[in-house]
Design an enzyme around this catalytic site. Structure first.
Site: not given
Length: 264
Positions: A105, A192-193, A214-215, A166
């Site tokens: 990635k 993301a987001g 992830n976050s 994040g």
């Protein structure tokens, strides 16, 4: 999936996956929690920052002890890289550490405050990595023209941001994400987001092939429970997309017809 419909697997660079949720390994309190959350998510692809992860090159806990390569498809990423040169070097390091592993990635960041992708450096790195035989899944902006160019170069998956890494703000520009999906012949995954399950479901309802996060899991009050919620959200969003939503109407349309009603 339900018995009356069998979905096709997600295909990326010759791999086949039944799960369309991809997860990261950072920000958990320890490797035990990481392992539990990944198991609850049902994910088959697990990404990690090469520059921040011990794969056995150092003493101490080894990620491969909780994410064994024989069970998961590892997706090394170039988080923390701000130039094409650093990103390419990082991917080559991952290939060496993982015995020739080619799926990576790519993310090349613009600055520390937004972590927004540096598109110019991303394009440079993608071109060099593809020429060197890597299968490149690429984190990028939600610009359809940039996405088109990355696909033309040979990236095996396009990964537009939903919002800043994040941030948990969800998909801020669904129109652009849909444009990228409509023009792409390779898988498109929001990266993301994502903040909560409804964001993941929205990405899938737009027609994304998958979601990486992830976050949203690691920063939840109960990460393992959130991982389970995300698994269900991705599955529900996918089914809703395949089913096809009802058309939006300007006026009401009764569920029960008036014709033939009792005492009508």
């Amino acid at each position: 999936m339900t018995d009356f419909f069998q979905d096709q697997p997600l295909r990326i660079a010759g791999y086949r996956f039944s799960s369309r949720l991809l997860v990261g390994t950072g920000k958990y309190k320890d490797f035990d929690e990481t392992a539990e959350a990944i198991a609850a998510s049902g994910a088959e692809v697990v990404t990690f920052a090469v520059r921040r992860t011990n794969l056995g090159q150092e003493e101490g806990p080894n990620l491969l002890d909780v994410v064994p390569p024989e069970r998961f498809t590892l997706l090394p990423n170039t988080a923390g890289c701000y130039t094409a040169k650093d990103a390419v070097r990082t991917c080559k390091l991952a290939r060496e550490l993982l015995d020739g592993h080619k799926l990576v990635k790519l993310e090349v960041l613009g600055d520390d405050s937004t972590l927004y992708p540096n598109v110019v450096e991303t394009l440079k790195a993608a071109e060099e990595l593809i020429k060197d035989g890597f299968d490149v899944m690429v984190y990028t902006s939600d610009d359809p023209i940039v996405a088109q160019e990355l696909e033309r170069m040979g990236c095996c998956a396009i990964m537009p941001l939903g919002s800043l890494i994040g941030s948990g703000h969800g998909i801020q520009n669904p129109h652009n994400v849909r444009l990228i999906i409509e023009q792409s012949r390779v898988p498109v995954l929001v990266d993301a987001g994502i903040g909560t399950a409804s964001d993941a479901a929205m990405a899938m309802e737009l027609g994304c092939d998958g979601v990486l996060m992830n976050s949203a899991i690691a920063h939840a009050r109960q990460p393992v429970l959130m991982a389970s919620a995300m698994k269900k959200a991705v599955e529900a969003g996918r089914e809703a997309f395949l089913a096809g939503r009802m058309p939006r109407r300007q006026s009401a349309d009764p569920s029960s017809p008036f014709a033939g009603r009792i005492n009508g």
